[in-house]
Design an enzyme around this catalytic site. Structure first.
Site, PDB file in Angstrom:
ATOM      1  N   LYS A 146      34.829  -5.527  18.231  1.00 44.34           N
ATOM      2  CA  LYS A 146      33.918  -4.488  18.126  1.00 44.34           C
ATOM      3  C   LYS A 146      34.298  -3.148  17.957  1.00 44.34           C
ATOM      4  CE  LYS A 146      30.242  -3.772  21.871  1.00 44.34           C
ATOM      5  NZ  LYS A 146      29.402  -4.161  22.604  1.00 44.34           N
ATOM      6  N   LYS A 191      20.851   2.999  28.886  1.00 41.87           N
ATOM      7  CA  LYS A 191      21.154   2.665  30.103  1.00 41.87           C
ATOM      8  C   LYS A 191      21.210   3.860  30.962  1.00 41.87           C
ATOM      9  CE  LYS A 191      25.058   0.546  27.964  1.00 41.87           C
ATOM     10  NZ  LYS A 191      25.296  -1.118  28.373  1.00 41.87           N
ATOM     11  N   ARG A 193      26.443  -7.556  19.229  1.00 38.21           N
ATOM     12  CA  ARG A 193      26.207  -8.466  18.530  1.00 38.21           C
ATOM     13  C   ARG A 193      26.191  -8.562  17.123  1.00 38.21           C
ATOM     14  NH1 ARG A 193      23.043 -11.536  22.702  1.00 38.21           N
ATOM     15  NH2 ARG A 193      24.143 -10.131  24.129  1.00 38.21           N
ATOM     16  N   ASP A 250      33.900   0.891  24.421  1.00 38.51           N
ATOM     17  CA  ASP A 250      33.074  -0.073  23.504  1.00 38.51           C
ATOM     18  C   ASP A 250      33.651  -0.386  22.211  1.00 38.51           C
ATOM     19  OD1 ASP A 250      31.191  -1.883  24.272  1.00 38.51           O
ATOM     20  OD2 ASP A 250      29.430  -1.263  23.509  1.00 38.51           O
ATOM     21  N   GLU A 285      24.086  -4.505  21.026  1.00 34.88           N
ATOM     22  CA  GLU A 285      23.687  -3.728  19.459  1.00 34.88           C
ATOM     23  C   GLU A 285      25.191  -4.559  19.381  1.00 34.88           C
ATOM     24  OE1 GLU A 285      24.796  -2.379  22.317  1.00 34.88           O
ATOM     25  OE2 GLU A 285      27.786  -2.161  21.706  1.00 34.88           O
ATOM     26  N   ASP A 329      28.358   3.456  23.138  1.00 33.26           N
ATOM     27  CA  ASP A 329      27.608   2.483  23.179  1.00 33.26           C
ATOM     28  C   ASP A 329      26.202   3.319  24.720  1.00 33.26           C
ATOM     29  OD1 ASP A 329      25.350   0.783  24.116  1.00 33.26           O
ATOM     30  OD2 ASP A 329      26.633  -0.240  24.966  1.00 33.26           O
ATOM     31  N   ASP A 365      20.469  -2.252  23.316  1.00 36.17           N
ATOM     32  CA  ASP A 365      22.141  -2.518  24.022  1.00 36.17           C
ATOM     33  C   ASP A 365      22.423  -3.224  24.309  1.00 36.17           C
ATOM     34  OD1 ASP A 365      23.885  -1.313  25.773  1.00 36.17           O
ATOM     35  OD2 ASP A 365      22.489  -1.894  27.471  1.00 36.17           O
TER      36      ASP A 365
HETATM   37  N1  BES Z   1      28.839  -2.466  25.740  1.00 32.09           N
HETATM   38  C1  BES Z   1      28.231  -3.209  26.612  1.00 32.09           C
HETATM   39  C2  BES Z   1      28.717  -4.391  27.673  1.00 32.09           C
HETATM   40  C3  BES Z   1      29.574  -3.448  28.384  1.00 32.09           C
HETATM   41  C4  BES Z   1      28.857  -3.563  29.773  1.00 32.09           C
HETATM   42  C5  BES Z   1      30.732  -3.220  28.802  1.00 32.09           C
HETATM   43  C6  BES Z   1      29.846  -2.907  30.939  1.00 32.09           C
HETATM   44  C7  BES Z   1      31.753  -3.498  28.738  1.00 32.09           C
HETATM   45  C8  BES Z   1      31.159  -2.452  30.365  1.00 32.09           C
HETATM   46  C9  BES Z   1      26.932  -4.017  25.218  1.00 32.09           C
HETATM   47  O1  BES Z   1      26.432  -3.890  24.551  1.00 32.09           O
HETATM   48  C10 BES Z   1      25.699  -3.785  26.472  1.00 32.09           C
HETATM   49  O2  BES Z   1      25.242  -3.218  26.497  1.00 32.09           O
HETATM   50  N2  BES Z   1      25.188  -5.129  26.341  1.00 32.09           N
HETATM   51  C11 BES Z   1      23.973  -6.259  27.371  1.00 32.09           C
HETATM   52  C12 BES Z   1      23.518  -7.120  26.912  1.00 32.09           C
HETATM   53  C13 BES Z   1      22.057  -7.023  27.661  1.00 32.09           C
HETATM   54  C14 BES Z   1      21.232  -5.887  26.783  1.00 32.09           C
HETATM   55  C15 BES Z   1      21.514  -8.671  27.004  1.00 32.09           C
HETATM   56  C16 BES Z   1      23.832  -5.896  28.591  1.00 32.09           C
HETATM   57  O3  BES Z   1      25.887  -6.951  29.162  1.00 32.09           O
HETATM   58  O4  BES Z   1      23.981  -5.305  29.608  1.00 32.09           O
HETATM   59 ZN    ZN Z   2      27.908  -2.389  23.526  1.00 33.50          ZN
HETATM   60 MN    MN Z   3      25.207  -2.871  24.503  1.00 31.81          MN
END
Ligand code: BES
Ligand code: ZN
Ligand code: MN
Length: 497
Positions: free
Chosen positions: A261, A273, A347, A284, A345, A266, A343
């Protein structure tokens, strides 16, 4: 920052010309004790070294560094006693040696030349620990401070031939260099590292290593139908890229697809966020960084494998042209996804990459991504979640344990698949509840793995980035996890299929 120069030596530590001698200490019931490898130095101190260390308060615990003057007993001006922690009876573990070597290397900043005896316990671990502990990222500082230790002589273990030791030094150095490369990418700020520059820097690096590389720009992505990557990247003024790197090893036994990824920042997009710690989302792209570094490593170590990396890169931004909740994206290959949260994104860009990677007919698919905050809720900030096909996932977990990087096998409970049903598309990108978020992401990704391809996904949301202070061989910032685990898995596949 330049890495220390390591070379093997057969000179014993009590006779070596150096500024500092590194010895190991362990914690035992009677207090601090000396680790194997320190015998000659101890003899130079009349056998009193443990007593001296105890007197100055050393305990031998992990990450403890105690410095003693050489007192003219040895040529080196300094003895650096690095705590290995509690010993389990069979002597220090590789991870204990790695961490103590890392802590010692950090304590030797500004030193020119050191000699380590920790290598007599575990050469590979001492080399990795030293090179990783000495890592610092000073690219953006006007005042670079003291330089990392310049040169470390590693005392060769008694067992084994010189030729074997040279091979171990070479492999461990290459692996540590790959970790350092990944860290450099992660630590580079997102105003300088965005999809186009990330792709160019990655291409330059792998070309130097003799690999072939292809970069798909936004035009090529539109032509190819990479709807996930284009959708996620649409809010940014800096358009997405897909980088494809190929390595053809000698007498390749298996064909591996690597995917990482590469979200260079992000923000969450329209599902934005909160501001707190958002800066950490510059990490990220840690999965992509690991994959690019592993390709360079493959070229260096000449694994008898064919490896193709597929690395999607995008910046997830809100804006007038951003994708929105409610959009339906068509992933490469034709599956449609309803975006319920911009968010989620990672996947979406990985879906494109998985389908493309599987077109090559790989024997294994290995993916790395900072995918879910839920990974940290489940496993903490230092243990990756491993999902995928049972066999490959468990094999990867064994290597995660052995390398000290950490990682734990996780399930993909079937009932979560139903929660990804969409009201209008083939599937939705989120479940609409927060339960098992890491597992749901894995189930989403599984939809894009070709039938019958064994697959493992590393969710490294926590372990990729160290927001706290340095510990052992782990610096602040990008960690380079899971480069060493995947290097071990690749070597295992090369040996055992
Ligand atoms: N990049 C984030 C995941 C992440 C969070 C990595 C904290 C490192 C530290 C990812 O893109 C994300 O935002 N995931 C969301 C998914 C949710 C919207 C289903 C999450 O984990 O909140
Ligand atoms: Zn992310
Ligand atoms: Mn995200």
């Amino acid at each position: 920052m330049t890495a220390p120069k390591l070379s093997l030596t057969t000179t014993t530590a009590d006779e070596a010309t150096a500024d500092a001698v590194i010895i190991g200490t362990v914690q035992d019931s009677a207090g601090v004790a000396l680790a194997p490898g320190s015998e000659r130095v101890d003899a130079a101190f009349g056998g009193d070294l443990a007593e001296i260390l105890r007197t100055v308060g050393a305990t031998g615990k992990q990450d403890e560094i105690v410095k003693l003057p050489g007192m003219g007993r040895i040529p080196a001006g300094l003895v650096v006693a690095a705590g290995l922690g509690r010993s389990n009876g069979d002597g220090p573990t590789a991870e204990q040696v790695r961490r103590a070597s890392g802590a010692a290397a950090r304590a030797l900043t500004g030193t020119r030349r050191a000699v380590t005896t920790l290598s007599t316990v575990d050469l590979h671990a001492a080399v990795e620990g030293t090179l990783l502990g000495a890592y610092r990222f000073t690219e953006y500082r006007s005042d670079k401070g003291d330089a990392p230790v310049e040169r470390v002589d590693v005392v060769a273990p008694e067992a084994g031939a010189a030729k074997e030791h040279r091979a171990t030094l070479k492999a461990a150095t290459a692996i540590a260099e790959a970790v350092r490369t990944a860290r450099d990418f992660i630590n580079t700020p997102p105003n300088d590292l965005y999809p186009a520059t990330f792709a160019d820097r990655a291409a330059a690096l792998v070309k130097d290593a003799g690999l072939s590389v292809e970069i798909l720009d936004e035009k090529a992505l539109r032509k190819g139908g990479y709807g996930g990557l284009l959708g996620v990247g649409s809010g940014s003024a800096r358009p997405p890229r897909l980088v494809r790197i190929s390595y053809q090893g000698p007498k390749a036994r298996k064909k591996i697809a690597l995917v990482g990824k590469g979200i260079t920042f992000d923000t969450g997009g329209i599902s934005i966020k909160p501001a707190a710690s958002m800066d950490e989302m510059s990490s990220d792209m840690s999965g992509a960084a690991a994959v690019v570094a592993l390709m360079v490593l493959a070229a260096k170590l000449k694994y008898p494998l064919e490896i193709v990396a597929t690395v999607p890169m995008a910046e997830n931004m809100p804006g007038g042209s951003a994708y929105r909740p409610g959009d339906v994206l068509t992933i490469y290959g034709g599956k449609t996804v309803e975006v319920l949260n911009t968010d989620a994104e990672g996947r979406l860009i990985l879906a494109d990459a998985f389908v493309r990677a599987c077109e090559d007919g790989p024997d294994y698919l290995i993916n790395v991504a900072t995918l879910t905050g839920a990974q940290m809720v489940a496993l903490g900030r230092r243990t990756a979640g491993l999902l995928g096909s049972d066999d490959l996932r468990d094999r990867a977990a064994a290597h995660a344990k052995a390398t000290g990087e950490g990682g734990w096998p996780m399930p993909m409970p079937e009932e979560l698949r139903g929660d990804l049903e969409s009201k209008l598309a083939d599937l939705a990108n989120v479940t609409g509840h927060r339960w098992g978020g890491m597992l749901a992401a894995g189930i989403f990704l599984r939809e894009f793995v070709a039938e019958g391809v064994p697959w493992v996904h590393f969710d490294i949301a926590g372990p990729a980035f160290n927001a706290g202070g340095p510990w052992g061989y782990t610096a602040k910032g990008g960690t380079g996890v899971p480069v060493r685990t995947i290097a071990a898995l690749l070597a295992d596949i090369a040996d055992n299929g």
